[in-house]
Scaffold this active site. Structure first.
Site, PDB file in Angstrom:
ATOM      1  N   ASP A 123      21.033  41.332  38.606  1.00 40.30           N
ATOM      2  CA  ASP A 123      20.275  40.351  39.379  1.00 40.30           C
ATOM      3  C   ASP A 123      19.915  40.961  40.727  1.00 40.30           C
ATOM      4  OD1 ASP A 123      19.064  37.915  39.918  1.00 40.30           O
ATOM      5  OD2 ASP A 123      20.883  37.018  40.724  1.00 40.30           O
ATOM      6  N   HIS A 130      12.801  34.147  50.477  1.00 40.32           N
ATOM      7  CA  HIS A 130      14.130  33.607  50.175  1.00 40.32           C
ATOM      8  C   HIS A 130      15.201  34.304  51.004  1.00 40.32           C
ATOM      9  CE1 HIS A 130      17.614  32.121  48.012  1.00 40.32           C
ATOM     10  NE2 HIS A 130      17.980  33.365  47.749  1.00 40.32           N
ATOM     11  N   GLU A 196      18.599  28.381  40.809  1.00 42.70           N
ATOM     12  CA  GLU A 196      17.818  29.455  41.422  1.00 42.70           C
ATOM     13  C   GLU A 196      16.620  29.751  40.530  1.00 42.70           C
ATOM     14  OE1 GLU A 196      21.275  31.792  43.989  1.00 42.70           O
ATOM     15  OE2 GLU A 196      20.324  32.788  42.277  1.00 42.70           O
ATOM     16  N   GLU A 198      14.040  31.889  39.100  1.00 43.97           N
ATOM     17  CA  GLU A 198      13.883  33.335  38.958  1.00 43.97           C
ATOM     18  C   GLU A 198      13.018  33.655  37.740  1.00 43.97           C
ATOM     19  OE1 GLU A 198      17.256  35.848  39.378  1.00 43.97           O
ATOM     20  OE2 GLU A 198      18.437  34.397  40.538  1.00 43.97           O
ATOM     21  N   ASP A 231      19.279  31.045  37.478  1.00 45.68           N
ATOM     22  CA  ASP A 231      20.591  31.675  37.700  1.00 45.68           C
ATOM     23  C   ASP A 231      21.436  30.709  38.526  1.00 45.68           C
ATOM     24  OD1 ASP A 231      22.414  33.711  37.356  1.00 45.68           O
ATOM     25  OD2 ASP A 231      21.849  34.723  39.204  1.00 45.68           O
ATOM     26  N   ARG A 235      27.415  27.224  45.372  1.00 51.63           N
ATOM     27  CA  ARG A 235      27.270  27.713  46.749  1.00 51.63           C
ATOM     28  C   ARG A 235      28.586  27.697  47.530  1.00 51.63           C
ATOM     29  NH1 ARG A 235      22.553  30.449  46.536  1.00 51.63           N
ATOM     30  NH2 ARG A 235      20.845  29.132  45.810  1.00 51.63           N
ATOM     31  N   GLN A 238      30.831  30.464  46.259  1.00 47.56           N
ATOM     32  CA  GLN A 238      30.283  31.763  46.662  1.00 47.56           C
ATOM     33  C   GLN A 238      30.556  32.061  48.141  1.00 47.56           C
ATOM     34  OE1 GLN A 238      26.225  32.391  45.486  1.00 47.56           O
ATOM     35  NE2 GLN A 238      25.936  34.115  46.840  1.00 47.56           N
ATOM     36  N   LYS A 251      28.767  32.807  40.229  1.00 50.70           N
ATOM     37  CA  LYS A 251      27.546  33.087  39.497  1.00 50.70           C
ATOM     38  C   LYS A 251      27.772  33.330  38.011  1.00 50.70           C
ATOM     39  CE  LYS A 251      24.119  33.822  41.310  1.00 50.70           C
ATOM     40  NZ  LYS A 251      23.000  32.907  41.586  1.00 50.70           N
ATOM     41  N   THR A 255      23.795  31.545  33.166  1.00 54.73           N
ATOM     42  CA  THR A 255      22.448  31.945  33.550  1.00 54.73           C
ATOM     43  C   THR A 255      21.538  31.558  32.393  1.00 54.73           C
ATOM     44  OG1 THR A 255      23.249  33.808  34.871  1.00 54.73           O
ATOM     45  CG2 THR A 255      20.948  33.883  34.153  1.00 54.73           C
ATOM     46  N   GLU A 361      17.672  25.985  50.018  1.00 55.43           N
ATOM     47  CA  GLU A 361      16.537  26.062  50.936  1.00 55.43           C
ATOM     48  C   GLU A 361      15.820  24.723  51.065  1.00 55.43           C
ATOM     49  OE1 GLU A 361      14.334  30.095  50.207  1.00 55.43           O
ATOM     50  OE2 GLU A 361      15.453  29.540  48.406  1.00 55.43           O
TER      51      GLU A 361
END
Length: 417
Positions: A123, A130, A196, A198, A231, A235, A238, A251, A255, A361
Site C-alpha cells: 500500500d 491526502h 479509505e 483507493e 483499505d 484510526r 493506528q 490495517k 482490505t 478528512e
C-alpha cells in the site's frame, strides 16, 4: 467498434471496449473460472477457450487470473482482441446456439470471487492532497509533508491474506488505544473506524528476478489492470501503534477490492499527463511515459436499513506518484515482484473537501460531521454502515466502469472477561 451481440444497456460500466476480467462460479458449476463482463452478462472464458490460440488456452481454463497475468502484455492484447471478436455480431459464439447458451451467463446468476491469488500486497501513500491533509491535522501546515514525501513513493507492506472481494463484511477490530490524556493504553473495540478510497493494480508479466530492478519506463509491461479498493482503517488503534514501524493491526482486519479488473488497454482513451512533480525526482524515478488516468471515483455511505448518501467525489488523476514509479521504487532494491501481487495507491483525495477520500478528512479529525440522508450524521463508521465505492471513465460517449467495491461493518466480538 461494431456492436456486440450481447445487449449493452445505455450507461453500462461494461461495454465491448471494456471487458474487465473476473473470477466467477454458479450454483450449477461451483468451480471457479474466468470471465469478462459484457453489459449485464459475462462471457465464460473457460467454455470458449478452445477458440483461442493454443498457448493461451491453459490460462483461460485456470481458476484465477495469475497464469494469464504471467503471460505478459502481448498475450493480454491477443486475448483482448480475440475476446472482442467472439462477442461481435455474427461471431462463432453467436451462431452456435449450444455454445452461446452456456458461454453467456447473466450476472444475476453468478457469484464473484477474488480475481487472483494475491502473493504480496503493498500500500502506497501517493495522493499529495491526502498526505497534506493528514500532515496538517497531526503536525501543522508548516510540517504537513515529511521531508522524504516528494522524493519517493512512500509505502508499506500490507496483509494479503485479509484482502477480500466486494460484499464481504468487515468486523470492527479489537485492539489497544491510548485515550486522550491517558498514560496507559486500554483494550477494546475500535471507536474510529474509517474507510479509505483507493485504487489498486495487479502485477503482471513474468516478474523480475531477485536482485534485478524494473526500469520506470519499462514498468508499464508489469501492470495487468486496475481495481477499486477500500483499505479499511482503525484510526485510534493506528495512532497508538504506528510508531516507529508504521501501520500494523489497524490495517490488517480487511482490505476490500472490486471483483472486476479493468485492463490498461481499456483505459488508454483516458490517459492524462502525469501529476507535476517538484522538485525533480532522482533519475531512477524520472518517467517519460504518461501513465495517469481520468477515473472518476465516488464514495457512498449507507446506514443499516436506510438509503445511501454520496459523501465524496474524487479522481485517480490526483495521485502524485504513478504506478510506474511505484514499481520502479519497489523493485530498485532488487525486490522480486510476481504475477498477482497487488499494489494500492493509498487514499485518493482531491483539493476540495467534497473530494476527500476518508472520514478522517471529511470530518477533519472529528471536528465536523458528515451529513447523511434523513438527518443522520457521521464522524466515523458505525456498526452495520455499508461503504460503497464506484468508479468510471467517460469521454466522447464511451464509458468504462469498474463496478462497485462494497463492504459492511459488523460489530466487534465481545471482549472476554
Amino acid at each position: 467498434m461494431t456492436a456486440s451481440f450481447v445487449p449493452v444497456p445505455a450507461g453500462s460500466d461494461f461495454p465491448l471496449e471494456n471487458l474487465p476480467y473476473a473470477v466467477f462460479s454458479t450454483k450449477s458449476k461451483t468451480v471457479h473460472r474466468l470471465c469478462v463482463a459484457i453489459g449485464e452478462h459475462v462471457l465464460d472464458l473457460k467454455v470458449v477457450s478452445h477458440l483461442f490460440a493454443v498457448p493461451l488456452q491453459a490460462a483461460l481454463q485456470a481458476e484465477t487470473l495469475n497464469l494469464l497475468m504471467s503471460l505478459g502484455h502481448e498475450a493480454w492484447d491477443a486475448v483482448r482482441t480475440r475476446t472482442q471478436q467472439l462477442l461481435l455480431k455474427g461471431s462463432e459464439v453467436e451462431q452456435n446456439v449450444d455454445l452461446r447458451s452456456v458461454a453467456i451467463v447473466h450476472q444475476s446468476e453468478i457469484s464473484l470471487h477474488l480475481p487472483a491469488q494475491i502473493g504480496d500486497y503493498t500500500d502506497f501513500y501517493s495522493s499529495i492532497h491526502h498526505a497534506t491533509n493528514v500532515g496538517i491535522m497531526f503536525r501543522g501546515a508548516a510540517n504537513a509533508l515529511m521531508p522524504n514525501w516528494r522524493h519517493l513513493p512512500v509505502g508499506y507492506h500490507g496483509r494479503a491474506s485479509s484482502v477480500v472481494v466486494s460484499g464481504t463484511p468487515i468486523r470492527r477490530p479489537l485492539g489497544q488505544t491510548l485515550p486522550e490524556g491517558a498514560e496507559k493504553p486500554i483494550f477494546g473495540a475500535c471507536k474510529l473506524m474509517d474507510f479509505e478510497l483507493e485504487m489498486a493494480f495487479f502485477i503482471g508479466g513474468p516478474g523480475n528476478k531477485l536482485g534485478d530492478p524494473i526500469k520506470v519506463d519499462d514498468a508499464w509491461q508489469n501492470v495487468f489492470g486496475f481495481t477499486l479498493m477500500n483499505d479499511w482503517s482503525a484510526r485510534d488503534i493506528q495512532k497508538w501503534e504506528y510508531v516507529p514501524l508504521g501501520p500494523f493491526t489497524a490495517k490488517n482486519m480487511g482490505t476490500t477490492i472490486s471483483p472486476w479488473v479493468v485492463t490498461t488497454a481499456a483505459l488508454k482513451p483516458f490517459l492524462l499527463d502525469n501529476f507535476p512533480q517538484e522538485p525533480e525526482v532522482l533519475p531512477y524515478l524520472r518517467q517519460t511515459l504518461p501513465f495517469n488516468f481520468d477515473i472518476n471515483l465516488e464514495v457512498s455511505l449507507k446506514p443499516a436499513n436506510d438509503n445511501e448518501t454520496l459523501i465524496s467525489k474524487s479522481n485517480f488523476k490526483h495521485l502524485y506518484w504513478t504506478p510506474l514509479q511505484q514499481i520502479a521504487h519497489h523493485s530498485i532494491t532488487g525486490c522480486n515482484l510476481r504475477p498477482g501481487d497487488l499494489m494500492a495507491s493509498g487514499t485518493i483525495s482531491g483539493e476540495t473537501p467534497d473530494s476527500y477520500g476518508s472520514l478522517l478528512e471529511l470530518c477533519w479529525r472529528g471536528t465536523k460531521t458528515v451529513d447523511l440522508q434523513g438527518g443522520k450524521t457521521r464522524k466515523f463508521l458505525q456498526d452495520y454502515d455499508e461503504v460503497i465505492i464506484r468508479g468510471h471513465c467517460e469521454k466522447n460517449g464511451l464509458r468504462i466502469g469498474f463496478g462497485t467495491c462494497a463492504g459492511q461493518v459488523l460489530p466487534a466480538h465481545p471482549i472476554e472477561q
